[in-house]
Design an enzyme around this catalytic site. Structure first.
Site, PDB file in Angstrom:
ATOM      1  N   LYS A  28       0.994  -1.218   0.004  1.00 59.04           N
ATOM      2  CA  LYS A  28       0.173  -0.001   0.162  1.00 59.04           C
ATOM      3  C   LYS A  28       0.884   0.996  -0.295  1.00 59.04           C
ATOM      4  O   LYS A  28       1.950   1.381   0.192  1.00 59.04           O
ATOM      5  CB  LYS A  28      -0.952  -0.005   1.038  1.00 59.04           C
ATOM      6  CG  LYS A  28      -1.982  -1.316   1.143  1.00 59.04           C
ATOM      7  CD  LYS A  28      -2.886  -1.362   2.432  1.00 59.04           C
ATOM      8  CE  LYS A  28      -3.966  -2.411   2.192  1.00 59.04           C
ATOM      9  NZ  LYS A  28      -5.235  -2.362   2.905  1.00 59.04           N
ATOM     10  N   TYR A  68     -11.690  -3.577  -4.114  1.00 58.02           N
ATOM     11  CA  TYR A  68     -12.307  -3.658  -3.014  1.00 58.02           C
ATOM     12  C   TYR A  68     -13.806  -3.691  -3.139  1.00 58.02           C
ATOM     13  O   TYR A  68     -14.558  -3.228  -2.112  1.00 58.02           O
ATOM     14  CB  TYR A  68     -11.874  -2.713  -2.193  1.00 58.02           C
ATOM     15  CG  TYR A  68     -10.495  -2.582  -1.502  1.00 58.02           C
ATOM     16  CD1 TYR A  68     -10.214  -3.502  -0.697  1.00 58.02           C
ATOM     17  CD2 TYR A  68      -9.341  -1.817  -1.778  1.00 58.02           C
ATOM     18  CE1 TYR A  68      -8.956  -4.001  -0.005  1.00 58.02           C
ATOM     19  CE2 TYR A  68      -8.161  -1.902  -1.261  1.00 58.02           C
ATOM     20  CZ  TYR A  68      -7.858  -3.045  -0.493  1.00 58.02           C
ATOM     21  OH  TYR A  68      -6.569  -3.342   0.034  1.00 58.02           O
ATOM     22  N   PHE A  76     -15.954   2.862   5.548  1.00 58.00           N
ATOM     23  CA  PHE A  76     -14.534   3.037   5.273  1.00 58.00           C
ATOM     24  C   PHE A  76     -14.186   3.313   3.806  1.00 58.00           C
ATOM     25  O   PHE A  76     -13.210   3.436   3.442  1.00 58.00           O
ATOM     26  CB  PHE A  76     -13.563   2.269   6.015  1.00 58.00           C
ATOM     27  CG  PHE A  76     -13.810   0.886   5.995  1.00 58.00           C
ATOM     28  CD1 PHE A  76     -13.077   0.183   4.749  1.00 58.00           C
ATOM     29  CD2 PHE A  76     -14.470  -0.011   6.685  1.00 58.00           C
ATOM     30  CE1 PHE A  76     -13.295  -1.291   4.456  1.00 58.00           C
ATOM     31  CE2 PHE A  76     -14.567  -1.273   6.473  1.00 58.00           C
ATOM     32  CZ  PHE A  76     -13.887  -2.232   5.429  1.00 58.00           C
ATOM     33  N   ARG A 104      -1.559 -14.793   4.001  1.00 57.79           N
ATOM     34  CA  ARG A 104      -2.383 -14.028   4.933  1.00 57.79           C
ATOM     35  C   ARG A 104      -1.880 -14.017   6.157  1.00 57.79           C
ATOM     36  O   ARG A 104      -1.819 -12.960   6.996  1.00 57.79           O
ATOM     37  CB  ARG A 104      -3.805 -14.614   5.027  1.00 57.79           C
ATOM     38  CG  ARG A 104      -4.714 -14.441   3.692  1.00 57.79           C
ATOM     39  CD  ARG A 104      -5.285 -13.359   3.539  1.00 57.79           C
ATOM     40  NE  ARG A 104      -6.480 -12.892   4.283  1.00 57.79           N
ATOM     41  CZ  ARG A 104      -7.162 -11.966   4.462  1.00 57.79           C
ATOM     42  NH1 ARG A 104      -6.904 -10.740   3.618  1.00 57.79           N
ATOM     43  NH2 ARG A 104      -7.950 -11.903   5.164  1.00 57.79           N
ATOM     44  N   THR A 110      -6.064  -7.515  10.071  1.00 56.46           N
ATOM     45  CA  THR A 110      -6.267  -6.469   9.588  1.00 56.46           C
ATOM     46  C   THR A 110      -5.756  -5.328  10.440  1.00 56.46           C
ATOM     47  O   THR A 110      -5.383  -4.318   9.910  1.00 56.46           O
ATOM     48  CB  THR A 110      -7.728  -6.429   9.017  1.00 56.46           C
ATOM     49  OG1 THR A 110      -8.260  -7.577   8.424  1.00 56.46           O
ATOM     50  CG2 THR A 110      -8.066  -5.193   8.429  1.00 56.46           C
ATOM     51  N   ARG A 121       2.015  -6.715   9.228  1.00 58.01           N
ATOM     52  CA  ARG A 121       1.172  -5.553   9.826  1.00 58.01           C
ATOM     53  C   ARG A 121       1.652  -5.351  11.255  1.00 58.01           C
ATOM     54  O   ARG A 121       1.529  -4.307  11.502  1.00 58.01           O
ATOM     55  CB  ARG A 121      -0.119  -5.873   9.595  1.00 58.01           C
ATOM     56  CG  ARG A 121      -0.787  -5.617   8.038  1.00 58.01           C
ATOM     57  CD  ARG A 121      -2.065  -6.565   7.988  1.00 58.01           C
ATOM     58  NE  ARG A 121      -2.789  -5.926   6.739  1.00 58.01           N
ATOM     59  CZ  ARG A 121      -3.862  -6.650   6.179  1.00 58.01           C
ATOM     60  NH1 ARG A 121      -4.438  -7.693   6.937  1.00 58.01           N
ATOM     61  NH2 ARG A 121      -4.424  -6.299   5.216  1.00 58.01           N
TER      62      ARG A 121
HETATM   63  P1  IDP Z   1      -8.221  -7.416   4.829  1.00 56.46           P
HETATM   64  O1  IDP Z   1      -6.939  -6.537   4.370  1.00 56.46           O
HETATM   65  O2  IDP Z   1      -7.415  -7.991   6.026  1.00 56.46           O
HETATM   66  O3  IDP Z   1      -8.539  -8.291   4.109  1.00 56.46           O
HETATM   67  P2  IDP Z   1     -10.602  -6.251   4.777  1.00 56.46           P
HETATM   68  O4  IDP Z   1     -11.701  -6.392   5.953  1.00 56.46           O
HETATM   69  O5  IDP Z   1     -11.120  -7.023   3.614  1.00 56.46           O
HETATM   70  O6  IDP Z   1      -9.053  -6.794   5.406  1.00 56.46           O
HETATM   71  O7  IDP Z   1     -10.639  -4.705   4.485  1.00 56.46           O
HETATM   72  C1  IDP Z   1     -10.088  -4.290   3.288  1.00 56.46           C
HETATM   73  C2  IDP Z   1      -9.052  -3.123   3.755  1.00 56.46           C
HETATM   74  O8  IDP Z   1      -9.939  -2.147   4.126  1.00 56.46           O
HETATM   75  C3  IDP Z   1      -8.074  -3.315   5.027  1.00 56.46           C
HETATM   76  O9  IDP Z   1      -6.991  -3.896   4.855  1.00 56.46           O
HETATM   77  C4  IDP Z   1      -7.905  -1.932   5.529  1.00 56.46           C
HETATM   78  O10 IDP Z   1      -7.068  -1.377   4.644  1.00 56.46           O
HETATM   79  C5  IDP Z   1      -9.348  -1.369   5.229  1.00 56.46           C
HETATM   80  N1  IDP Z   1     -10.322  -1.460   6.377  1.00 56.46           N
HETATM   81  C6  IDP Z   1     -10.793  -2.580   6.774  1.00 56.46           C
HETATM   82  N2  IDP Z   1     -11.574  -2.468   7.816  1.00 56.46           N
HETATM   83  C7  IDP Z   1     -11.524  -0.949   8.087  1.00 56.46           C
HETATM   84  C8  IDP Z   1     -11.942  -0.105   9.250  1.00 56.46           C
HETATM   85  O11 IDP Z   1     -12.721  -0.561   9.989  1.00 56.46           O
HETATM   86  N3  IDP Z   1     -11.796   1.271   9.039  1.00 56.46           N
HETATM   87  C9  IDP Z   1     -10.983   1.678   8.017  1.00 56.46           C
HETATM   88  N4  IDP Z   1     -10.570   0.890   7.288  1.00 56.46           N
HETATM   89  C10 IDP Z   1     -10.735  -0.595   7.078  1.00 56.46           C
HETATM   90 MG    MG Z   2      -9.857  -8.443   2.662  1.00 56.39          MG
END
Ligand code: IDP
Ligand code: MG
Length: 151
Positions: A28, A68, A76, A104, A110, A121
């Protein structure tokens, strides 16, 4: 005990079911800006994965929305796609045994606050949005994401 010398990620691989897979990763914007590209790619190389595609690019908002799409409508979403299209990112395809689940694991959960040490992370994430890396979550996502970023 590990030596702390950071030579290998030491992520346990499920030895029961070995499948050669490809998965999609994206470093990112803050990972690129902070000069973490080599460090992150190195972790996957040391884990034994082969890099089969690699590209630095500033993706369009449309492409970020596509990547996404499952989060469309969440609070978000707009911030996330603005952020992902705001500065260069690195798109990567790796190949190797159980690549999807191992990547993963190597990324960590996340929210970096809860991500374990020695995950990407856990070691470098700033907050839930700026969590350094994307890694596909399933075979279906991996196929879809590879095809949208590398025609
Ligand atoms: P992941 O990347 O671990 O698969 P996802 O739930 O698919 O997580 O979310 C995609 C991306 O969206 C995350 O990597 C993060 O950058 C962002 N994200 C997820 N949840 C939130 C949140 O609650 N607030 C702000 N950004 C979020
Ligand atoms: Mg995801």
């Amino acid at each position: 005990m590990g030596c702390g010398c950071n030579t290998k990620a030491e992520i346990p691989i499920n030895k029961g079911v070995m499948r050669k897979e490809r998965t999609f990763l994206m470093i990112k914007p803050e990972g690129v800006e902070r000069g973490l590209v080599g460090e992150i790619i190195g972790r996957f190389e040391r884990q034994g994965f082969k890099i089969v595609a690699l590209k630095l690019s500033k993706i369009s908002r449309e492409l970020a929305e596509k990547q996404y799409e499952e989060h469309q409508g969440k609070d978000f979403f707009d911030d996330l796609v603005s952020y992902m299209s705001s500065a260069p990112t690195v798109s990567i395809v790796i190949e190797g045994e159980n690549a999807i689940s191992v990547a993963r694991e190597m990324a960590g959960v996340t929210d970096p606050k809860f991500a374990k040490p020695r995950t990407i992370r856990g070691d470098y994430g700033i907050d839930v949005q700026r969590n350094i890396i994307h890694a596909s979550d399933s075979e279906e996502s991996a196929k879809r994401e590879i095809s949208i970023h590398f025609e």
